[in-house]
Design a protein around this motif. Structure first.
Motif, PDB file in Angstrom:
ATOM      1  N   TRP A 193      13.176 -30.310  -6.109  1.00  0.00           N
ATOM      2  CA  TRP A 193      13.339 -29.667  -4.818  1.00  0.00           C
ATOM      3  C   TRP A 193      12.410 -30.305  -3.773  1.00  0.00           C
ATOM      4  O   TRP A 193      12.853 -30.730  -2.702  1.00  0.00           O
ATOM      5  CB  TRP A 193      13.014 -28.177  -4.945  1.00  0.00           C
ATOM      6  CG  TRP A 193      13.967 -27.285  -4.225  1.00  0.00           C
ATOM      7  CD1 TRP A 193      14.676 -27.553  -3.103  1.00  0.00           C
ATOM      8  CD2 TRP A 193      14.346 -25.960  -4.612  1.00  0.00           C
ATOM      9  NE1 TRP A 193      15.465 -26.503  -2.741  1.00  0.00           N
ATOM     10  CE2 TRP A 193      15.275 -25.499  -3.659  1.00  0.00           C
ATOM     11  CE3 TRP A 193      13.979 -25.126  -5.662  1.00  0.00           C
ATOM     12  CZ2 TRP A 193      15.844 -24.234  -3.726  1.00  0.00           C
ATOM     13  CZ3 TRP A 193      14.544 -23.865  -5.720  1.00  0.00           C
ATOM     14  CH2 TRP A 193      15.471 -23.422  -4.773  1.00  0.00           C
ATOM     15  N   ALA A 225      18.981 -26.444  -9.637  1.00  0.00           N
ATOM     16  CA  ALA A 225      17.959 -25.528 -10.146  1.00  0.00           C
ATOM     17  C   ALA A 225      18.594 -24.401 -10.949  1.00  0.00           C
ATOM     18  O   ALA A 225      18.126 -24.041 -12.039  1.00  0.00           O
ATOM     19  CB  ALA A 225      17.147 -24.973  -8.983  1.00  0.00           C
ATOM     20  N   ALA A 226      19.692 -23.834 -10.409  1.00  0.00           N
ATOM     21  CA  ALA A 226      20.370 -22.744 -11.120  1.00  0.00           C
ATOM     22  C   ALA A 226      20.919 -23.210 -12.458  1.00  0.00           C
ATOM     23  O   ALA A 226      20.821 -22.503 -13.476  1.00  0.00           O
ATOM     24  CB  ALA A 226      21.490 -22.192 -10.235  1.00  0.00           C
ATOM     25  N   VAL A 243      12.279 -28.162 -11.777  1.00  0.00           N
ATOM     26  CA  VAL A 243      13.101 -27.706 -10.656  1.00  0.00           C
ATOM     27  C   VAL A 243      12.348 -27.847  -9.339  1.00  0.00           C
ATOM     28  O   VAL A 243      12.879 -28.346  -8.339  1.00  0.00           O
ATOM     29  CB  VAL A 243      13.543 -26.241 -10.885  1.00  0.00           C
ATOM     30  CG1 VAL A 243      14.126 -25.653  -9.603  1.00  0.00           C
ATOM     31  CG2 VAL A 243      14.563 -26.177 -12.013  1.00  0.00           C
ATOM     32  N   SER A 301      19.817 -29.249  -4.076  1.00  0.00           N
ATOM     33  CA  SER A 301      18.841 -28.911  -5.116  1.00  0.00           C
ATOM     34  C   SER A 301      19.069 -27.516  -5.694  1.00  0.00           C
ATOM     35  O   SER A 301      18.725 -27.262  -6.856  1.00  0.00           O
ATOM     36  CB  SER A 301      17.424 -28.999  -4.547  1.00  0.00           C
ATOM     37  OG  SER A 301      17.141 -30.300  -4.092  1.00  0.00           O
ATOM     38  N   THR A 302      19.665 -26.619  -4.913  1.00  0.00           N
ATOM     39  CA  THR A 302      19.824 -25.229  -5.351  1.00  0.00           C
ATOM     40  C   THR A 302      20.737 -25.090  -6.570  1.00  0.00           C
ATOM     41  O   THR A 302      20.349 -24.467  -7.574  1.00  0.00           O
ATOM     42  CB  THR A 302      20.339 -24.368  -4.186  1.00  0.00           C
ATOM     43  OG1 THR A 302      19.401 -24.458  -3.101  1.00  0.00           O
ATOM     44  CG2 THR A 302      20.501 -22.922  -4.604  1.00  0.00           C
ATOM     45  N   PRO A 303      21.972 -25.640  -6.574  1.00  0.00           N
ATOM     46  CA  PRO A 303      22.806 -25.530  -7.781  1.00  0.00           C
ATOM     47  C   PRO A 303      22.216 -26.265  -8.977  1.00  0.00           C
ATOM     48  O   PRO A 303      22.406 -25.837 -10.126  1.00  0.00           O
ATOM     49  CB  PRO A 303      24.148 -26.144  -7.357  1.00  0.00           C
ATOM     50  CG  PRO A 303      23.849 -26.979  -6.172  1.00  0.00           C
ATOM     51  CD  PRO A 303      22.720 -26.308  -5.477  1.00  0.00           C
ATOM     52  N   ALA A 322      17.990 -29.773   0.361  1.00  0.00           N
ATOM     53  CA  ALA A 322      17.713 -28.410  -0.118  1.00  0.00           C
ATOM     54  C   ALA A 322      18.982 -27.743  -0.643  1.00  0.00           C
ATOM     55  O   ALA A 322      18.967 -27.036  -1.659  1.00  0.00           O
ATOM     56  CB  ALA A 322      17.108 -27.579   1.014  1.00  0.00           C
ATOM     57  N   LEU A 323      20.105 -27.979   0.036  1.00  0.00           N
ATOM     58  CA  LEU A 323      21.382 -27.409  -0.393  1.00  0.00           C
ATOM     59  C   LEU A 323      21.792 -27.941  -1.766  1.00  0.00           C
ATOM     60  O   LEU A 323      22.262 -27.183  -2.634  1.00  0.00           O
ATOM     61  CB  LEU A 323      22.460 -27.730   0.649  1.00  0.00           C
ATOM     62  CG  LEU A 323      23.876 -27.245   0.337  1.00  0.00           C
ATOM     63  CD1 LEU A 323      23.927 -25.718   0.318  1.00  0.00           C
ATOM     64  CD2 LEU A 323      24.865 -27.792   1.368  1.00  0.00           C
TER      65      LEU A 323
END
Length: 405
Positions: free
Chosen positions: A158, A136-137, A154, A132-134, A129-130
């Motif tokens: 995730w 996605a951004a 995205v 996947s966040t950057p 999850a950590l």
């Protein structure tokens, strides 16, 4: 007999690392192929070429880093993710507006998923999850607005990475549980083996001292009482036993570890069962055997002979001093059958279950336990007043632990 420690490693996540290695190489080639086919859509192909050179060199040079969890360090993961995010952010600078508006792929394309999956396999769903966040951004920045296909991709990355991370955590927990179960089984088998040996020697001596001391009286009676107490304590220890603390690998990449102590294999050939049973013959014990040798693997032959000895001990102890016994050896094509019969009073119904409940494991361990370890079985027939017959059967190729040499 000397012993050796056999270490078994179990790792269900190791195939995931191998799959990730292949995935990174294939997706690298796929990203380069997309660039070649859409070359006309790149306004600054030089920047793209430079990025792909870095991507290829990095992917091939770091293949050993994705072989296992130990080699896949946090620093490597951070740099790997940075390369993927950089490629996504660089995409609007090197392609034309048509490429972006039509939903064209980013520079690293699906190679980015490999970086996120490395986080998932290494640290579980939280790391996934950590990571996947950057990603996605970066995809939202590259597109300029939350387009439908971008949001779809995205969310897909995730969910997939978090699911794989969760599966890895479950697999690791299952490995530890399996390792613990196998170690308990190995400890139980060793305890049963010790119980048989102790029953064949120490417990019988203590029981004899107790009986003789009670008959002689005086100081001998006190010695017999103490021997009886020690017999009870020893039976309790043998029946309960201790299970060692499970030992698992400190390196999760190596999987769970189970240590099993095995006896070293015998260098000699098969043993003739007749030679091992011959010492049991006496004026009160008749031995009937084939005229030809009855070859068995040494561990199986010794265990079968010991089971016969345990059956004869029961005859001497429970059938009386005047009881006679007969040993019949049958060498069948697929199995060996040894029958021990006596002319004693037989065993009262329910006596065996009662003895086992009291911790007296003569039949349960010294006879049936031995045969079970050899892949065979023991049948006991004892009509009241008509003697007792114990039929011991083992296959020629023993399936039990004792026969695996």
């Amino acid at each position: 007999m000397a012993k050796q420690v056999r270490v078994m490693r179990m790792s269900v996540e190791q195939p995931l690392w191998r799959a990730l290695t292949g995935y990174r190489v294939l997706t690298m080639l796929y990203a380069v192929g997309l660039f070649a086919t859409a070359y006309d859509e790149f306004d600054r192909p030089g920047i793209a070429i430079t990025y792909y050179v870095v991507l290829c060199v990095w992917t091939l040079a770091t293949l050993p880093r994705v072989q296992n969890a130990a080699a896949c360090t946090k620093r490597f993961l951070a740099v790997d993710l940075a390369i993927a995010v950089t490629g996504i952010v660089l995409t609007p600078l090197v392609v034309n507006d048509h490429h972006i508006d039509s939903g064209g792929s980013t520079l690293p394309s699906i190679w980015t998923a490999g970086s996120v999956l490395a986080f998932a396999i290494k640290g579980g769903w939280r790391w996934a999850a950590l990571a996947s966040t950057p990603v996605a951004a970066a995809n939202l920045i590259e597109r300029g607005h939350p387009a439908r296909d971008t949001v779809h991709n995205v969310i897909l990355v995730w969910v997939a990475s978090i699911a794989i991370g969760y599966v890895v955590e479950v697999a690791r927990a299952s490995e530890r549980t399996l390792a613990r179960a196998l170690e308990i089984e190995a400890a139980t088998r060793e305890r049963e083996r010790l119980a048989r040996d102790i029953h064949d020697s120490v417990l019988q001596v203590l029981a004899m001292v107790q009986r003789r001391g009670a008959v002689m009286g005086g100081e001998a009676a006190e010695l017999g009482r103490m021997a009886g107490e020690q017999e009870v304590a020893l039976r309790t220890l043998v029946s309960g036993g201790l299970t060692p603390v499970s030992r698992v690998s400190q390196d999760a990449a190596q999987g769970a570890v189970v240590r099993v102590v095995d006896e070293e294999p015998d260098d000699d050939g098969p043993l003739d069962l007749r030679a091992l049973l011959a010492p049991y013959a006496s004026a009160k014990v008749s031995l009937v055997e084939p005229g030809a040798p009855v070859p068995l693997p040494p561990p199986a032959a010794r265990e079968l002979a010991a089971a016969v000895g345990a059956a004869l001990d029961n005859v001497h102890r429970h059938a009386g001093d005047h009881a006679r016994a007969w040993i019949l050896v049958e060498d069948e094509p697929d199995e060996v059958i040894v029958t021990v019969r006596d002319d004693g009073p037989g065993i009262p119904e329910g006596r065996l279950a009662q003895a086992e409940g009291e911790g007296r494991l003569g039949v349960a361990q010294s006879i049936r336990g031995r045969l079970r370890d050899l892949g065979g079985n023991a049948e006991l027939i004892s009509p009241p007043g008509q003697g007792t017959e114990v039929e011991l059967k083992i296959p020629k190729v023993s399936r039990g632990k004792a026969g695996q040499r």
